[in-house]
Design a protein around this motif. Structure first.
Motif, PDB file in Angstrom:
ATOM      1  N   GLN A  83      -2.946   2.996  -5.334  1.00 54.45           N
ATOM      2  CA  GLN A  83      -2.775   2.372  -4.027  1.00 54.45           C
ATOM      3  C   GLN A  83      -1.684   3.023  -3.183  1.00 54.45           C
ATOM      4  OE1 GLN A  83      -3.233  -2.074  -4.037  1.00 54.45           O
ATOM      5  NE2 GLN A  83      -3.250  -1.742  -6.259  1.00 54.45           N
ATOM      6  N   MET A  84      -0.608   3.450  -3.836  1.00 49.95           N
ATOM      7  CA  MET A  84       0.532   3.937  -3.072  1.00 49.95           C
ATOM      8  C   MET A  84       0.408   5.402  -2.654  1.00 49.95           C
ATOM      9  SD  MET A  84       1.905   1.224  -2.672  1.00 49.95           S
ATOM     10  CE  MET A  84       2.898   2.050  -1.457  1.00 49.95           C
ATOM     11  N   PHE A  85      -0.203   6.222  -3.471  1.00 53.58           N
ATOM     12  CA  PHE A  85      -0.286   7.647  -3.150  1.00 53.58           C
ATOM     13  C   PHE A  85      -1.595   7.911  -2.401  1.00 53.58           C
ATOM     14  CE2 PHE A  85       2.938   7.244  -6.303  1.00 53.58           C
ATOM     15  CZ  PHE A  85       3.882   8.196  -5.961  1.00 53.58           C
ATOM     16  N   ALA A  86      -1.737   7.218  -1.292  1.00 54.12           N
ATOM     17  CA  ALA A  86      -2.987   7.210  -0.527  1.00 54.12           C
ATOM     18  C   ALA A  86      -2.981   8.266   0.567  1.00 54.12           C
ATOM     19  CB  ALA A  86      -3.187   5.822   0.107  1.00 54.12           C
ATOM     20  N   SER A  87      -4.179   8.685   0.942  1.00 56.56           N
ATOM     21  CA  SER A  87      -4.372   9.592   2.069  1.00 56.56           C
ATOM     22  C   SER A  87      -3.816   8.944   3.337  1.00 56.56           C
ATOM     23  CB  SER A  87      -5.867   9.885   2.246  1.00 56.56           C
ATOM     24  OG  SER A  87      -6.077  10.672   3.387  1.00 56.56           O
ATOM     25  N   GLY A  88      -3.111   9.747   4.125  1.00 55.95           N
ATOM     26  CA  GLY A  88      -2.491   9.220   5.335  1.00 55.95           C
ATOM     27  C   GLY A  88      -1.063   8.794   5.122  1.00 55.95           C
ATOM     28  N   PHE A  89      -0.673   8.588   3.862  1.00 56.67           N
ATOM     29  CA  PHE A  89       0.716   8.263   3.534  1.00 56.67           C
ATOM     30  C   PHE A  89       1.334   9.326   2.631  1.00 56.67           C
ATOM     31  CE2 PHE A  89       3.734   6.407   0.454  1.00 56.67           C
ATOM     32  CZ  PHE A  89       4.788   6.160   1.332  1.00 56.67           C
ATOM     33  N   ASN A 113     -14.163  -3.380   0.442  1.00 60.28           N
ATOM     34  CA  ASN A 113     -15.366  -4.069   0.896  1.00 60.28           C
ATOM     35  C   ASN A 113     -15.498  -3.846   2.405  1.00 60.28           C
ATOM     36  OD1 ASN A 113     -13.551  -5.944   2.120  1.00 60.28           O
ATOM     37  ND2 ASN A 113     -13.452  -7.098   0.203  1.00 60.28           N
ATOM     38  N   GLU A 114     -16.300  -4.657   3.069  1.00 61.68           N
ATOM     39  CA  GLU A 114     -16.514  -4.454   4.498  1.00 61.68           C
ATOM     40  C   GLU A 114     -15.249  -4.725   5.325  1.00 61.68           C
ATOM     41  OE1 GLU A 114     -17.673  -8.550   3.258  1.00 61.68           O
ATOM     42  OE2 GLU A 114     -18.295  -6.549   2.615  1.00 61.68           O
ATOM     43  N   ASN A 115     -14.305  -5.493   4.758  1.00 59.04           N
ATOM     44  CA  ASN A 115     -13.062  -5.802   5.465  1.00 59.04           C
ATOM     45  C   ASN A 115     -11.887  -4.931   5.039  1.00 59.04           C
ATOM     46  OD1 ASN A 115     -14.288  -7.976   6.864  1.00 59.04           O
ATOM     47  ND2 ASN A 115     -14.075  -9.240   5.024  1.00 59.04           N
ATOM     48  N   LYS A 116     -11.982  -4.332   3.862  1.00 58.53           N
ATOM     49  CA  LYS A 116     -10.869  -3.549   3.320  1.00 58.53           C
ATOM     50  C   LYS A 116     -11.413  -2.209   2.855  1.00 58.53           C
ATOM     51  CE  LYS A 116      -6.788  -4.134   0.532  1.00 58.53           C
ATOM     52  NZ  LYS A 116      -6.011  -5.033  -0.296  1.00 58.53           N
ATOM     53  N   ARG A 117     -11.101  -1.165   3.623  1.00 53.87           N
ATOM     54  CA  ARG A 117     -11.657   0.158   3.343  1.00 53.87           C
ATOM     55  C   ARG A 117     -10.596   1.078   2.758  1.00 53.87           C
ATOM     56  NH1 ARG A 117     -16.515   0.687   6.885  1.00 53.87           N
ATOM     57  NH2 ARG A 117     -16.647  -1.309   7.926  1.00 53.87           N
ATOM     58  N   ARG A 118     -11.060   1.984   1.914  1.00 56.03           N
ATOM     59  CA  ARG A 118     -10.145   2.912   1.254  1.00 56.03           C
ATOM     60  C   ARG A 118      -9.398   3.770   2.270  1.00 56.03           C
ATOM     61  NH1 ARG A 118     -10.929   8.103  -2.196  1.00 56.03           N
ATOM     62  NH2 ARG A 118      -9.036   8.047  -3.436  1.00 56.03           N
ATOM     63  N   ARG A 119     -10.068   4.189   3.296  1.00 55.98           N
ATOM     64  CA  ARG A 119      -9.436   5.069   4.285  1.00 55.98           C
ATOM     65  C   ARG A 119      -8.301   4.379   5.049  1.00 55.98           C
ATOM     66  NH1 ARG A 119     -14.733   4.612   6.809  1.00 55.98           N
ATOM     67  NH2 ARG A 119     -14.666   3.068   8.476  1.00 55.98           N
ATOM     68  N   ASP A 120      -8.232   3.040   4.976  1.00 54.30           N
ATOM     69  CA  ASP A 120      -7.171   2.290   5.658  1.00 54.30           C
ATOM     70  C   ASP A 120      -6.029   1.882   4.721  1.00 54.30           C
ATOM     71  OD1 ASP A 120      -8.684   2.408   8.006  1.00 54.30           O
ATOM     72  OD2 ASP A 120      -9.780   0.572   7.475  1.00 54.30           O
ATOM     73  N   MET A 121      -6.108   2.292   3.459  1.00 57.92           N
ATOM     74  CA  MET A 121      -5.128   1.844   2.465  1.00 57.92           C
ATOM     75  C   MET A 121      -3.703   2.254   2.843  1.00 57.92           C
ATOM     76  SD  MET A 121      -5.621   1.932  -1.663  1.00 57.92           S
ATOM     77  CE  MET A 121      -5.945   3.674  -1.697  1.00 57.92           C
TER      78      MET A 121
END
Length: 195
Positions: free
Chosen positions: A101-107, A53-61
């Motif tokens: 959730q765990m195999f996210a971009s950036g991690f 949502n506006e507070n929780k973005r996919r790119r920040d996962m």
């Protein structure tokens, strides 16, 4: 070898749980395995639901503080063992939610402008242990090996994990399913595992 065992089944009386116990027993008797950590997704109360949502973005996962302990587990592990049933030709939604959730971009991977990203989990290996009610050849003959392709190519290869071993046991609810033989196979594998 640091080993993370991720168990995904809601019933501790299940065959999946028996397989889990044999993994732990084999690891305990293997001098090459330094430490074993366990993540029981149902017992942990892991929330598999993605919320953006506006507070929780996919790119920040990749930096979500609520997932920090799980990221640390994956970084710590040399070998990751997944134990789960096959339901409707695929792993349970609980495990898929963990993967989302765990195999996210950036991690787990990083975009580098080409066709494929750079996998950030290189050097790790994976063992997938799954069981199903249907016959062992059902996924191959009827589903074109969709489960293995999903796990090996769409997930592990994408994040840099090249060494993947599958134990896919069928007919596990049948009186002729040779359950004890399969449990012993898992125990022996982990007892003698070297890398």
């Amino acid at each position: 070898m640091n080993t993370l065992v991720i168990y995904t089944h809601p019933n501790h009386q299940s065959l999946s749980f028996a397989l889990f116990q044999e993994v732990l027993r084999g690891c305990k008797e293997n001098a090459k395995i330094d430490e074993v950590r366990v993540l029981d997704l149902y017992e942990e109360g892991f929330n598999p639901i993605l919320i953006f949502n506006e507070n929780k973005r996919r790119r920040d996962m990749h930096a979500d503080p609520n997932l920090a302990v799980y990221r640390e587990q994956l970084m710590w592990a040399d070998k990751i063992v997944f134990i789960y049933p096959i339901w409707w030709g695929r792993p349970p939604a609980m495990l898929l939610g963990y993967i989302d959730q765990m195999f996210a971009s950036g991690f787990a991977y990083r975009e580098k402008g080409g066709l494929l990203p750079e996998g950030l989990l290189k050097g790790k290996s994976v063992v997938c242990i799954s069981s199903m009610k249907g016959p062992a050849l059902y996924p191959l003959l009827w589903l074109n090996n969709a489960h293995k392709i999903l796990m090996r190519k769409a997930l592990f290869s994408f994040v840099g994990i090249k060494k993947v071993k599958f134990f896919e046991f069928g007919s596990m609810e049948s009186p002729r399913g040779r359950q004890k033989e399969k449990l012993n196979k898992i125990y022996r594998y982990f007892k003698t595992l070297r890398t």
